[in-house]
Design an enzyme around this catalytic site. Structure first.
Site, PDB file in Angstrom:
ATOM      1  N   ASP A   1       1.108  -1.389   0.001  1.00  0.00           N
ATOM      2  CA  ASP A   1      -0.152   0.077   0.159  1.00  0.00           C
ATOM      3  C   ASP A   1       1.058   1.300   0.298  1.00  0.00           C
ATOM      4  O   ASP A   1       1.593   1.014   0.403  1.00  0.00           O
ATOM      5  CB  ASP A   1      -1.019   0.024   1.115  1.00  0.00           C
ATOM      6  CG  ASP A   1      -2.307  -1.107   1.133  1.00  0.00           C
ATOM      7  OD1 ASP A   1      -2.366  -2.055   0.274  1.00  0.00           O
ATOM      8  OD2 ASP A   1      -3.060  -0.852   2.565  1.00  0.00           O
TER       9      ASP A   1
ATOM     10  N   ARG B   1      -0.983  -0.696  -8.064  1.00  0.00           N
ATOM     11  CA  ARG B   1      -2.650  -0.068  -8.271  1.00  0.00           C
ATOM     12  C   ARG B   1      -2.805   0.845  -8.345  1.00  0.00           C
ATOM     13  O   ARG B   1      -1.806   2.142  -7.614  1.00  0.00           O
ATOM     14  CB  ARG B   1      -2.855  -0.817  -6.996  1.00  0.00           C
ATOM     15  CG  ARG B   1      -4.499  -0.503  -6.272  1.00  0.00           C
ATOM     16  CD  ARG B   1      -4.406  -0.579  -4.815  1.00  0.00           C
ATOM     17  NE  ARG B   1      -4.446  -2.192  -4.924  1.00  0.00           N
ATOM     18  CZ  ARG B   1      -4.386  -2.201  -2.984  1.00  0.00           C
ATOM     19  NH1 ARG B   1      -3.523  -1.559  -2.432  1.00  0.00           N
ATOM     20  NH2 ARG B   1      -4.197  -3.541  -2.801  1.00  0.00           N
TER      21      ARG B   1
HETATM   22  P1  FDA Z   1     -14.372   9.116  -5.636  1.00  0.00           P
HETATM   23  O1  FDA Z   1     -14.097   9.094  -3.864  1.00  0.00           O
HETATM   24  O2  FDA Z   1     -14.186  10.082  -5.618  1.00  0.00           O
HETATM   25  O3  FDA Z   1     -15.600   7.810  -4.906  1.00  0.00           O
HETATM   26  C1  FDA Z   1     -16.312   7.512  -6.533  1.00  0.00           C
HETATM   27  C2  FDA Z   1     -17.740   7.560  -6.250  1.00  0.00           C
HETATM   28  O4  FDA Z   1     -17.558   5.969  -5.349  1.00  0.00           O
HETATM   29  C3  FDA Z   1     -18.751   7.990  -4.624  1.00  0.00           C
HETATM   30  O5  FDA Z   1     -19.276   9.003  -5.542  1.00  0.00           O
HETATM   31  C4  FDA Z   1     -19.110   6.977  -4.494  1.00  0.00           C
HETATM   32  O6  FDA Z   1     -20.473   6.412  -4.833  1.00  0.00           O
HETATM   33  C5  FDA Z   1     -18.184   6.114  -4.449  1.00  0.00           C
HETATM   34  N1  FDA Z   1     -17.384   5.861  -2.827  1.00  0.00           N
HETATM   35  C6  FDA Z   1     -15.973   6.640  -2.747  1.00  0.00           C
HETATM   36  N2  FDA Z   1     -15.611   5.688  -1.126  1.00  0.00           N
HETATM   37  C7  FDA Z   1     -16.713   5.772  -0.945  1.00  0.00           C
HETATM   38  C8  FDA Z   1     -16.791   5.315   0.685  1.00  0.00           C
HETATM   39  N3  FDA Z   1     -15.831   6.092   1.791  1.00  0.00           N
HETATM   40  N4  FDA Z   1     -18.304   5.041   1.128  1.00  0.00           N
HETATM   41  C9  FDA Z   1     -18.903   5.465   0.557  1.00  0.00           C
HETATM   42  N5  FDA Z   1     -18.794   5.399  -0.623  1.00  0.00           N
HETATM   43  C10 FDA Z   1     -17.770   5.202  -1.647  1.00  0.00           C
HETATM   44  N6  FDA Z   1      -5.649   4.746  -1.342  1.00  0.00           N
HETATM   45  C11 FDA Z   1      -4.315   5.293  -0.578  1.00  0.00           C
HETATM   46  O7  FDA Z   1      -3.548   6.606  -0.423  1.00  0.00           O
HETATM   47  N7  FDA Z   1      -3.294   4.299  -0.654  1.00  0.00           N
HETATM   48  C12 FDA Z   1      -3.560   3.013  -0.886  1.00  0.00           C
HETATM   49  O8  FDA Z   1      -2.832   2.245  -0.714  1.00  0.00           O
HETATM   50  C13 FDA Z   1      -4.790   2.605  -0.937  1.00  0.00           C
HETATM   51  N8  FDA Z   1      -5.529   1.515  -1.625  1.00  0.00           N
HETATM   52  C14 FDA Z   1      -6.806   1.210  -1.977  1.00  0.00           C
HETATM   53  C15 FDA Z   1      -6.713   0.107  -2.516  1.00  0.00           C
HETATM   54  C16 FDA Z   1      -8.239  -0.489  -2.945  1.00  0.00           C
HETATM   55  C17 FDA Z   1      -8.245  -1.547  -3.541  1.00  0.00           C
HETATM   56  C18 FDA Z   1      -9.027   0.948  -3.219  1.00  0.00           C
HETATM   57  C19 FDA Z   1     -10.398   1.246  -4.150  1.00  0.00           C
HETATM   58  C20 FDA Z   1      -8.410   2.107  -3.128  1.00  0.00           C
HETATM   59  C21 FDA Z   1      -7.467   3.043  -1.634  1.00  0.00           C
HETATM   60  N9  FDA Z   1      -7.174   3.561  -1.314  1.00  0.00           N
HETATM   61  C22 FDA Z   1      -5.967   3.668  -1.644  1.00  0.00           C
HETATM   62  C23 FDA Z   1      -8.371   4.108  -1.534  1.00  0.00           C
HETATM   63  C24 FDA Z   1      -8.167   5.683  -2.628  1.00  0.00           C
HETATM   64  O9  FDA Z   1      -6.977   6.044  -2.843  1.00  0.00           O
HETATM   65  C25 FDA Z   1      -9.565   6.332  -2.600  1.00  0.00           C
HETATM   66  O10 FDA Z   1      -9.193   7.310  -1.510  1.00  0.00           O
HETATM   67  C26 FDA Z   1     -10.904   5.812  -2.753  1.00  0.00           C
HETATM   68  O11 FDA Z   1     -10.901   4.622  -3.163  1.00  0.00           O
HETATM   69  C27 FDA Z   1     -11.865   6.717  -2.386  1.00  0.00           C
HETATM   70  O12 FDA Z   1     -11.635   6.783  -4.604  1.00  0.00           O
HETATM   71  P2  FDA Z   1     -12.621   6.674  -5.205  1.00  0.00           P
HETATM   72  O13 FDA Z   1     -11.030   6.309  -6.190  1.00  0.00           O
HETATM   73  O14 FDA Z   1     -13.515   5.728  -4.929  1.00  0.00           O
HETATM   74  O15 FDA Z   1     -13.053   7.970  -6.055  1.00  0.00           O
END
Ligand code: FDA
Length: 306
Positions: free
Chosen positions: A133, A183
């Site tokens: 991560d 990732r």
């Molecule tokens: P965004 O935040 O814009 O969300 C898009 C949509 O997804 C929202 O409108 C909502 O519908 C849904 N959604 C997103 N988050 C939600 C929540 N918490 N609760 C409910 N609904 C939600 N970060 C990092 O800094 N280091 C890392 O190593 C990782 N590892 C990692 C692994 C995996 C498999 C994932 C999916 C994510 C990570 N992250 C991470 C977290 C990542 O950086 C980010 O903070 C979250 O995925 C939220 O961003 P989105 O890309 O989903 O977009």
């Protein structure tokens, strides 16, 4: 603003004590599989009916050598269990170097790397992989250097890059070579403007540029986002680069858009769920709250009713 406040609150010991004194309730359980290995394995087994899994034993910012060693032992036990249960072909693990002592004042980087190496050895022993991560920007160089070292003996060791960081498009170019597993996420930490894009639109545009580099490269892009627009763009870029659905992964967090996860899997996409478990759920949970204001309303209600 709200996100910054929540992420700052996550660093307060008093706030942490107040939250953790409450029960491991339904709200925490939405994002965290449970506090024990048995609970995590049961949830992982259920999810693997249609998706892949990466399990995270929760823990971060360890400032104590004994705790760092305990975290390594927990991962070894987890990996042996995945092997014994016949799950290692569908379940890998994710690790945080700060849980292995990266921030220890004496030899922290060395200790964390050696610990990650032990976890990689255990993973190799049961036939699965490890992804490292990414934490806040002060650790990016050290973490990427550690992944580079691990890849000498374990070429499948995966890295995580965050599109909110200005440097990331360049890091994608460096890491898009044969055999790499990267990732790509937006980034969950509150970073200063000097190193990070602060506006959502800029983070998204950076994400698309990074996706373009990874999809055109020779590694396995792991598209970690719940954002439907970015998922669609990833699918389009993959197709344009001649990749089949086997040649990249869509990854989402446990508890976030589970129906979309299963629908994408049913369409033939390779979908992996990030599944955290353990007693040290506070920091992870606060980052999930910070991502979506609606989560905060549930949380506030649950604090009042405790
Ligand atoms: P965004 O935040 O814009 O969300 C898009 C949509 O997804 C929202 O409108 C909502 O519908 C849904 N959604 C997103 N988050 C939600 C929540 N918490 N609760 C409910 N609904 C939600 N970060 C990092 O800094 N280091 C890392 O190593 C990782 N590892 C990692 C692994 C995996 C498999 C994932 C999916 C994510 C990570 N992250 C991470 C977290 C990542 O950086 C980010 O903070 C979250 O995925 C939220 O961003 P989105 O890309 O989903 O977009």
């Amino acid at each position: 603003m709200l996100r910054s406040t929540l992420l700052a609150a996550a660093r307060s010991t008093a706030f942490r004590a107040a939250v953790e004194s409450g029960p491991f309730d339904a709200l925490v359980g939405r994002f965290v599989a449970g506090t024990t290995l048995d609970e995590a394995v049961a949830v992982a087994r259920r999810i693997t009916a249609d998706r892949l899994v990466t399990v995270d034993h929760l823990g971060e910012d360890t400032t104590d050598r004994a705790q760092a060693d305990a975290n390594v032992a927990a991962y070894r036990a987890l990996l042996h269990r995945l092997g014994d249960e016949g799950l290692a072909d569908r379940v890998e693990v994710s690790v945080k170097l700060s849980a292995f002592g990266q921030r220890l004042p004496r030899d922290g980087e060395k200790i964390a790397l050696e610990s990650a190496r032990q976890v990689c050895e255990a993973a190799a022993g049961v036939g699965t992989t490890v992804t490292v991560d990414m934490e806040d920007h002060t650790t990016t160089d050290a973490t990427l250097a550690a992944v580079g070292d691990l890849r000498v003996d374990f070429p499948w060791a995966g890295a995580v890059l965050q599109s909110q960081l200005r440097r990331t498009e360049g890091d994608c170019r460096d890491l898009a070579g044969p055999g790499s597993r990267v990732r790509l996420c937006k980034g969950a930490y509150d970073e200063p403007e000097s190193v990070a894009f602060r506006r959502a639109g800029e983070v998204d545009r950076s994400y698309v540029r990074c996706l373009g580099v990874l999809m055109a490269g020779q590694g396995l892009p792991m598209v970690a986002t719940h954002d439907p627009r970015l998922v669609a763009i990833a699918q389009h870029l993959a197709q344009r680069a001649g990749r089949s659905t086997r040649d990249y992964e869509l990854q989402m967090l446990y508890g976030v858009r589970p129906r979309a996860q299963s629908e994408l899997a049913a369409e033939g996409q390779r979908v992996r769920v990030y599944l955290p478990y353990g007693t040290e759920w506070f920091g992870y949970f606060m980052r999930r709250l910070a991502e979506r204001p609606a989560n905060l309303a549930f949380f506030a209600r649950s604090l009042v009713t405790r």
